[in-house]
Design a protein around this motif. Structure first.
Motif, short mmCIF file in Angstrom:
data_model
loop_
_atom_site.label_atom_id
_atom_site.label_comp_id
_atom_site.label_asym_id
_atom_site.label_seq_id
_atom_site.Cartn_x
_atom_site.Cartn_y
_atom_site.Cartn_z
N ILE A 142 0.85 -1.19 0.00
CA ILE A 142 0.00 0.00 0.00
C ILE A 142 0.88 1.25 0.00
O ILE A 142 1.93 1.27 0.65
N ALA A 143 0.44 2.29 -0.71
CA ALA A 143 1.18 3.55 -0.73
C ALA A 143 0.21 4.72 -0.80
O ALA A 143 -0.88 4.61 -1.37
N MET A 144 0.61 5.83 -0.24
CA MET A 144 -0.17 7.06 -0.38
C MET A 144 0.00 7.56 -1.81
O MET A 144 0.95 7.20 -2.52
N ALA A 145 -0.94 8.40 -2.25
CA ALA A 145 -0.87 8.98 -3.60
C ALA A 145 -1.40 10.40 -3.57
O ALA A 145 -2.47 10.65 -3.00
N TYR A 146 -0.66 11.31 -4.19
CA TYR A 146 -1.01 12.73 -4.15
C TYR A 146 -1.15 13.35 -5.54
O TYR A 146 -1.38 14.55 -5.65
N SER A 147 -1.00 12.53 -6.58
CA SER A 147 -1.08 13.04 -7.95
C SER A 147 -1.42 11.89 -8.88
O SER A 147 -1.27 10.72 -8.52
N PRO A 148 -1.84 12.20 -10.11
CA PRO A 148 -2.07 11.14 -11.08
C PRO A 148 -0.82 10.28 -11.30
O PRO A 148 -0.92 9.06 -11.40
N GLN A 149 0.34 10.92 -11.34
CA GLN A 149 1.57 10.19 -11.57
C GLN A 149 1.88 9.23 -10.43
O GLN A 149 2.38 8.12 -10.65
N ASP A 150 1.58 9.65 -9.19
CA ASP A 150 1.77 8.76 -8.04
C ASP A 150 0.97 7.47 -8.22
O ASP A 150 1.47 6.37 -7.97
N ILE A 151 -0.28 7.62 -8.64
CA ILE A 151 -1.14 6.45 -8.83
C ILE A 151 -0.59 5.55 -9.93
O ILE A 151 -0.53 4.31 -9.78
N LYS A 152 -0.17 6.15 -11.02
CA LYS A 152 0.39 5.37 -12.13
C LYS A 152 1.67 4.65 -11.71
O LYS A 152 1.87 3.48 -12.05
N ASP A 153 2.54 5.35 -10.98
CA ASP A 153 3.79 4.74 -10.52
C ASP A 153 3.51 3.59 -9.55
O ASP A 153 4.14 2.53 -9.63
N ASN A 154 2.57 3.81 -8.64
CA ASN A 154 2.21 2.76 -7.68
C ASN A 154 1.64 1.54 -8.39
O ASN A 154 1.91 0.39 -8.02
N PHE A 155 0.85 1.79 -9.43
CA PHE A 155 0.26 0.69 -10.20
C PHE A 155 1.36 -0.16 -10.83
O PHE A 155 1.29 -1.40 -10.82
N GLU A 156 2.37 0.50 -11.39
CA GLU A 156 3.48 -0.23 -12.02
C GLU A 156 4.24 -1.06 -10.98
O GLU A 156 4.80 -2.11 -11.31
N LYS A 157 4.25 -0.60 -9.74
CA LYS A 157 4.95 -1.32 -8.67
C LYS A 157 4.06 -2.38 -8.01
O LYS A 157 4.50 -3.09 -7.11
N GLY A 158 2.81 -2.45 -8.42
CA GLY A 158 1.89 -3.42 -7.83
C GLY A 158 1.34 -2.98 -6.49
O GLY A 158 0.87 -3.82 -5.70
N LEU A 159 1.34 -1.67 -6.22
CA LEU A 159 0.88 -1.14 -4.93
C LEU A 159 -0.53 -0.58 -5.04
O LEU A 159 -0.90 0.01 -6.06
#
Length: 424
Positions: A142-159
């Motif tokens: 699990i990770a926090m997300a503060y921008s569209p890019q955060d969500i995309k990056d987390n998705f690529e990491k499986g978070l």
């Protein structure tokens, strides 16, 4: 001369063959495109699972933080077991992964009572800490997300991403600077009202019409949200308040968890066709919510009758909703009195928005953990998003269109809001 003609003829033959090949490839592509409407329900569901797993799914509103608050008696130091499947509620890590949801917005909900009692900022801070604790407890999942890019990056990491939004501007009390305070703490949208009128504007659930729309303070709030790049959530406000917001805001506006009033005439909490058109005009988004009363008029009518009876029964028996005896009575009394609502109804609401203003202005906003037991069959928790995707396939929507509904539309709108803030 003969040599030149031969070269020209060869060139023409090559061009003709290339054109024929391109045409044939195009025909092949068209013929190979799947007509999802002709598949069986089982085949569509299998494809829906594949889409859910490969596509970022953003959900505009979930009330998990309040559930954690209740389960931990408001103690942010306690760890809520979010990582394992839970018997209560509509989402945990397991069900989120099963359903393919990747970025459920955590609602930092401030009950309207805090407008009179005070303490709204303290409650908001506590709920924010509870969300952050999920990410710090399981950083590999699990990770926090503060921008569209955060969500995309987390998705690529499986978070699993946990972006946050405040529900009810009562959280900022009467101080405009608290908007920046919460933005710095990670809040990325704010719902302007909730169950009652507040200092910002009028609520669709309140008949008082305190301000007759957006207050003067509310206009300053909208401008400050534009400056910060904070998403303005127009769920819960009156129509007059909405149109005031639309006039003041330079940025797109979003209804993070509202459905279509066309299916529930007179229910101001849902958005009218006129409002949907204005949201689209401002390049915004309507994120369809899942509660039965939002989706179907017959269900809403039955639910209202049940609620009225229960209120009388509680008064007569000197009980509250929280009492065990009351919970058991409510469960038994309500069991067979509501008509069935199916997940297909959510797809109908999405389809209505698309037919009205196009594919670019609709998304998903379940209100999981916020609408109790009113959720439709086939969409009871976060594991069931593929059922909704299957219904959209049944209506003839393509994979690319479904990707827009799941997240691409939201990312576009959010990025536009951020660009407005950068432009000043």
């Amino acid at each position: 001369m003969t040599c030149t003609k031969t070269v020209i003829m060869k060139k023409n033959m090559i061009l003709a063959l290339a054109a024929l090949c391109m045409w044939a490839c195009g025909q092949s592509t068209e013929q190979n495109e799947t007509d999802y409407t002709q598949l069986s329900d089982e085949e569509r569901l299998e494809i829906a699972h594949e889409i859910a797993n490969s596509t970022i799914i953003v959900d505009g509103h979930m009330d998990l933080p309040l559930r954690i608050y209740s389960q931990t008696d408001g103690n942010p130091e306690l760890t809520y077991d979010f990582i394992n499947r839970q018997a209560e509620g509509n989402i945990d890590y397991v069900r989120a992964r099963e359903g393919g949801v990747d970025a459920p917005f955590m609602a930092i909900y401030i009950p309207a009572s805090y407008q009179e009692t005070g303490g709204a900022i303290g409650l908001a801070d506590t709920l924010i800490m509870m969300v952050e604790k999920l990410a710090s407890s399981w950083p590999d999942k699990i990770a926090m997300a503060y921008s569209p890019q955060d969500i995309k990056d987390n998705f690529e990491k499986g978070l699993l991403s946990l972006p946050m939004g405040i529900e009810n501007a009562a959280a900022i009390e009467d101080d405009l600077s608290n908007l920046e305070y919460f933005f710095e703490k990670g809040i990325r949208y704010m719902t302007l009202t909730h169950g009652k009128d507040n200092l910002v504007g009028d609520s669709s659930y309140d008949d008082s019409e305190t301000h007759g729309g957006l207050s003067d303070f509310g206009k300053e709030v909208v401008k400050e949200m534009n400056r910060l790049g904070m998403i303005i959530d127009v769920s819960h406000i009156t129509d007059k308040t909405f149109f005031d917001v639309a006039e003041v805001s330079k940025a797109p506006i979003v209804a993070t968890h509202s459905s279509v009033r066309n299916f529930t005439p007179g229910f101001e909490r849902n958005v009218s066709d006129e409002i949907i058109k204005k949201i689209a005009e401002k390049d915004g988004l309507v994120m369809i919510t899942f509660g039965g009363s939002f989706l179907d008029q017959a269900y809403a009518d039955a639910n209202a009758e049940i609620r009225a009876h229960i209120v009388r029964w509680l008064e007569e028996n000197n009980l509250t909703y929280r009492d065990a005896e009351a919970q058991e009575y409510i469960r038994q009394y309500s069991a067979d009195k509501k008509p069935s609502v199916h997940v297909s109804k959510v797809a109908e609401h999405i389809d209505h928005v698309i037919k009205l203003v196009g594919i670019d202005h609709v998304g998903l906003g379940s209100d999981f953990d916020g609408v109790g037991d009113t959720l439709p069959e086939g969409l009871k928790d976060a594991s069931m998003y593929p059922n909704l995707i299957a219904e959209l396939l049944k209506l003839g929507y393509s994979k690319e269109e479904i990707e827009k509904i799941c997240s691409d539309n939201f990312f576009r709108v959010w990025e536009k809001i951020l660009s407005v803030a950068e432009e000043g």
